[in-house]
Design an enzyme around this catalytic site. Structure first.
Site, PDB file in Angstrom:
ATOM      1  N   GLU A 150       3.635  -3.353  -8.340  1.00 45.35           N
ATOM      2  CA  GLU A 150       3.499  -1.892  -8.408  1.00 45.35           C
ATOM      3  C   GLU A 150       2.057  -1.457  -8.160  1.00 45.35           C
ATOM      4  O   GLU A 150       1.810  -0.398  -7.581  1.00 45.35           O
ATOM      5  CB  GLU A 150       4.014  -1.357  -9.750  1.00 45.35           C
ATOM      6  CG  GLU A 150       5.488  -1.621 -10.030  1.00 45.35           C
ATOM      7  CD  GLU A 150       6.435  -1.075  -8.967  1.00 45.35           C
ATOM      8  OE1 GLU A 150       6.050  -0.142  -8.231  1.00 45.35           O
ATOM      9  OE2 GLU A 150       7.577  -1.590  -8.866  1.00 45.35           O
ATOM     10  N   HIS A 183      -2.183   1.238  -2.111  1.00 44.49           N
ATOM     11  CA  HIS A 183      -1.809   1.848  -0.827  1.00 44.49           C
ATOM     12  C   HIS A 183      -2.048   3.361  -0.902  1.00 44.49           C
ATOM     13  O   HIS A 183      -2.606   3.969   0.016  1.00 44.49           O
ATOM     14  CB  HIS A 183      -0.329   1.547  -0.553  1.00 44.49           C
ATOM     15  CG  HIS A 183       0.084   1.708   0.878  1.00 44.49           C
ATOM     16  ND1 HIS A 183       1.358   1.444   1.308  1.00 44.49           N
ATOM     17  CD2 HIS A 183      -0.593   2.112   1.982  1.00 44.49           C
ATOM     18  CE1 HIS A 183       1.441   1.665   2.616  1.00 44.49           C
ATOM     19  NE2 HIS A 183       0.278   2.082   3.037  1.00 44.49           N
ATOM     20  N   HIS A 187       1.436  -0.928  -4.526  1.00 42.49           N
ATOM     21  CA  HIS A 187       1.804   0.423  -4.072  1.00 42.49           C
ATOM     22  C   HIS A 187       0.693   1.420  -4.425  1.00 42.49           C
ATOM     23  O   HIS A 187       0.338   2.276  -3.617  1.00 42.49           O
ATOM     24  CB  HIS A 187       3.099   0.883  -4.762  1.00 42.49           C
ATOM     25  CG  HIS A 187       4.345   0.252  -4.234  1.00 42.49           C
ATOM     26  ND1 HIS A 187       4.664   0.232  -2.892  1.00 42.49           N
ATOM     27  CD2 HIS A 187       5.382  -0.362  -4.868  1.00 42.49           C
ATOM     28  CE1 HIS A 187       5.832  -0.360  -2.722  1.00 42.49           C
ATOM     29  NE2 HIS A 187       6.286  -0.736  -3.903  1.00 42.49           N
TER      30      HIS A 187
END
Length: 546
Positions: free
Chosen positions: A330, A336, A333
């Site tokens: 996670e 990102h 992400h």
């Protein structure tokens, strides 16, 4: 109004579309735009076209109505995937009844009980929880038929063709699954251990309890901080929240700060279990990053949601190896989102094609499974003793053992998803298709009178795109092996990763980002080979050693 319904109406707004079409047709204007602006304009036009903007008014109205019906069916199907099944308690042997919740004379089976050491409990749960529900079956059939009608109405032969335009795969005919099947030989992995006890064996070949004391939440967060600092020049700092800023008192706010660039964004960490909180590990965007009109960058704000146990009087929050890996996933992400530096919110961070969105998170799993990385932070919360190298090796080996079976399972799921969203009308019932596909692409036999597809919640969010997990894993595997396997703390590679892959969000063709990172253009064979090369071939030796 529901967001999806509002977008459906916007995507069939003729005036908006005509304005955009005039812009795209003006070569002088288009040549003056930067590549990201051109791509965002093209993405908007793509949204118009797949929504049926080119249709006459009556057909456009029909497309909107189909979208509304599909949305309702998705919500109903999703709710049905979690509903327990009931059974008269006298049907089950008395000594296993206490494993299930009671409702008068009935027992409620709300899951597969895959973690239970009792074979009979797992078998009963599997057969009862997956027993077909006529309403749910009807919902699924109508959902698949409605998606197909919408796709054909707007000019596509199947829903899969509509869904895959704009992805790395481009269309459903890219043959990755067939080639995976040829390279994965079931007799070498799954079928050596048959029956419903197989996954229990895989999961419990190591004792997660031995690892938890080394993975306190504090240690894991320090490990992430250290990794991001060395790889990207980034540090995570806890910030005090204002009154009313967070939705639960145990949510923590992290500032993401670059050593030269300063504050990059904020991550709200909603890590702990609490009543009525969805039991789901996920990342979602509260505010996307974008370039504002005043030239300043609007900083991204995201949430990381996990379901970790609370600390106790005697011990801090301790993570199992799986929880630790999920935390890293996670956080991939989140990075990102934090490092996306796009001009528009529409394409920031994880707002990119589905088969690229999981690459940064899956890449983080490779870091979480590397002893050089784990060795930096895994310390016993009482003694400070580092996690012994042989325990790290054993943990990694156990995951390789699971990987062969899991890979076949993912291929099976992806193929099933493609068939369901392929040519209609379907030649057989969804259950018959499940049975046939399972026997062709997976090593374990279909269990009669079960309908696993009715619990396959990803058919809603990943309709025709479930293959994305495999595609993203293939790309992450190639990036890991080529760029980080030699040195997981290589700063030059970290900077290349940020520059080529994380910075663009969906503002650049995903395959171009992959090419920039790998400095070559991968083929379907490269994707397949990357996945297969991750698997441990020495299956018998590992079982003998266990």
């Amino acid at each position: 109004m529901h967001d999806s319904l509002y977008l459906s109406r916007l995507n069939t707004d003729v005036q908006l579309c005509q304005s955009l079409r005039q812009l795209l047709a003006d070569k002088v204007v288009m040549d003056s735009l930067d590549p990201e602006t051109r791509r965002v304009a093209e993405l908007f036009m793509f949204d118009f076209e797949i929504s049926g903007i080119h249709l006459d008014e009556e057909k456009r109205r029909k497309a909107v109505n189909l979208n509304i019906r599909i949305l309702d069916l998705c919500n109903e199907f999703l709710a049905g995937t979690h509903l327990p099944n009931k059974i008269d308690q006298h049907i089950l042997p008395e000594h296993i009844r206490h494993y299930f919740a009671t409702d008068g004379n009935y027992l409620q089976v709300a899951g597969l009980h895959a973690d239970c050491p009792d074979d009979l409990v797992r078998e009963a749960a599997y057969k009862i929880f997956l027993y077909p529900n006529a309403e749910q079956l009807s919902r699924l059939e109508e959902l698949l038929a409605s998606r197909n009608s919408l796709a054909q109405l707007v000019g596509y032969s199947t829903f899969a063709h509509r869904a895959l335009q704009g992805t790395m795969a481009k269309n459903p005919d890219f043959e990755m699954m067939t080639k995976m099947k040829m390279k994965l030989k079931p007799q070498n992995s799954v079928t050596k251990l048959t029956g419903l006890g197989f996954f229990y064996f895989l999961r419990y070949n190591i004792d997660p309890g031995l690892y938890c004391p080394f993975f306190s939440l504090g240690a894991c967060m320090e490990g992430l901080n250290s990794l991001f600092s060395r790889l990207l020049g980034i540090s995570l700092y806890a910030e005090q929240t204002q009154r009313g800023e967070v939705w639960s008192e145990d949510v923590r706010k992290l500032a993401v700060v670059h050593e030269n660039e300063g504050l990059l964004g904020y991550i709200y960490c909603d890590f702990f279990q609490r009543p009525n909180k969805p039991h789901q590990d996920c990342h979602f965007t509260v505010r996307g990053g974008r370039l504002r009109e005043d030239g300043e960058y609007q900083l991204p704000v995201v949430v990381l949601m996990l379901s970790l146990p609370h600390s106790t009087r005697n011990a801090p929050t301790l993570l199992s190896p799986g929880m630790m890996e999920n935390l890293f996933h996670e956080m991939g992400h989140a990075m990102h989102s934090m490092l996306g530096r796009t001009r528009y919110q529409h394409v920031t961070g994880t707002r990119c094609p589905t088969d690229f969105a999981e690459v940064p998170s899956i890449l983080m799993e490779y870091f979480a499974n590397d002893y050089r990385v784990v060795n930096q932070f895994a310390r016993h919360y009482k003694t400070g003793q580092p996690l012994p190298k042989n325990m790290v090796s054993r943990l990694c080996e156990s995951k390789k053992l699971c990987a062969a079976a899991d890979m076949q399972l993912q291929v099976f799921y992806a193929v099933l998803d493609q068939i369901y969203h392929g040519k209609h009308p379907l030649k057989r019932s969804t259950t018959e298709i499940l049975k046939e596909t399972q026997e062709k692409f997976y090593g374990l036999p279909y269990v009669p009178n079960t309908a696993w597809q009715l619990r396959f919640s990803h058919l809603v969010g990943y309709g025709a795109k479930y293959y994305s997990y495999l595609m993203s894993r293939a790309v992450a595997s190639m990036v890991w092996k080529q760029c980080f396997a030699q040195d997981p703390f290589d700063r030059a590679m970290g900077e290349r990763y940020r520059r080529e892959m994380l910075a663009h969000g969906g503002g650049k063709e995903p395959i171009l980002m992959v090419q920039g990172m790998l400095q070559k253009s991968p083929s379907v064979e490269d994707f397949v080979d990357a996945l297969v090369s991750d698997l441990d071939q020495d299956f018998e030796t590992f079982i003998m050693d266990s």
